[in-house]
Design a protein around this motif. Sequence first.
Motif: not given
Length: 399
Positions: A208-214
Amino acid sequence: MVMKSSTLIFSILTLSISVNATAAIKNSSHKRYITPEEVHVTVSPAANQKADAIYESVRKAYTQGKLSANQVVDKALYHNVWSPELAARCLQLVSDKNNRAKAELGYLYTSSKTAYLFPGKEAEGVTLLETASNSGNKKASDYLGIYYNRNKDYNKAWTYFKAAGPDNIPYALTVIGEMYDKGHGVKKDRPTAREYFRRAALLGDHDGANKYGSALKRQWYGDVDMPDAFFWTYVAGELGDDFARSNLMLPIRGERFGDDTHTAFMRNAMTISDVWNENYGHKLQEEPIYKDGYKVGIVPRTVQAEKGDPLSLFYLGSMSYNDEFLNRNDEFVSKCYLPVIADGTLPAPFLAIVYERMADIYRNGKDIKADPAKVAEYTRKAADYGSLAAYKIVENIPD
């Protein structure tokens, strides 16, 4: 716990901020990927004996009434960080009478990460989850939502996600975000997808953190925010997302590939993508996040850290601990991490990292005096919060 502004600012100013902090590492021999055929999962006889001994102690304590059914589930979840098979054995002791056990055992049988360990158990796992869900167990509903989404039965996935209500487990929030992002079973809504990714990130889900950053880098999800995009991508890497770390061109577990500008993962990914794009699209372009995001992000996160924001403190302390963008200084790391510990509000994945690294700092004794008592205390805490490395030390797990 709020840090004094002058102390933190001075610490950061005296540490050189450099995107090339790791560039001093000289080129070593080229790394290559390990092929699937070269991967062998082996468990030593000593480790098997240890697992048997742990299971027997749990079984004996439960049959003697020293552990309740819920306490057995707690033990299973604790041991799951090392061995899903051991966790399943413990859960089976109480799964006939405890819905938490049914939910967690069902998840082990159906999760894409663990189902291969339990061949032929998928249908039983679904039944266990359905039974627990029908009895009101919200985690079981989330687990079923994840399962049916993976199997592309989006209507069923939504049915169970709605049954779970707002108390979703972190990864379920990420999956819901993906469903909104791709329009699976619902009208495509990328701003809503980004909100779900944000909620998952705040609860410590690395995907989720990776997708939010993206999402923060792309205008079709909402307002672009490069500093926060870098921040959340870095946090995702800290939480164990190697893809996120490679996107920031940082070392993956110290392994480098050829020159000092790409990790092994990034080099392989870009080679494959470039071959594809030469025929079907455009060459990959480096995004501004790599060059500018971290620089702009340091200042606002420092301000937030001075106010005691635990996430910002975690971020700054981690960059220094890793010697990435902030030079390694254990005294500075402890000044960032100790308020995080005192605050205690960050989710378990963050706290596991903090406690594990604090133990390492006091074991290392470089910038802070070594303290075996603190090492033992912090290692135990790290294990309780899910650190595999700490768990192996605390439980004396053989290699």
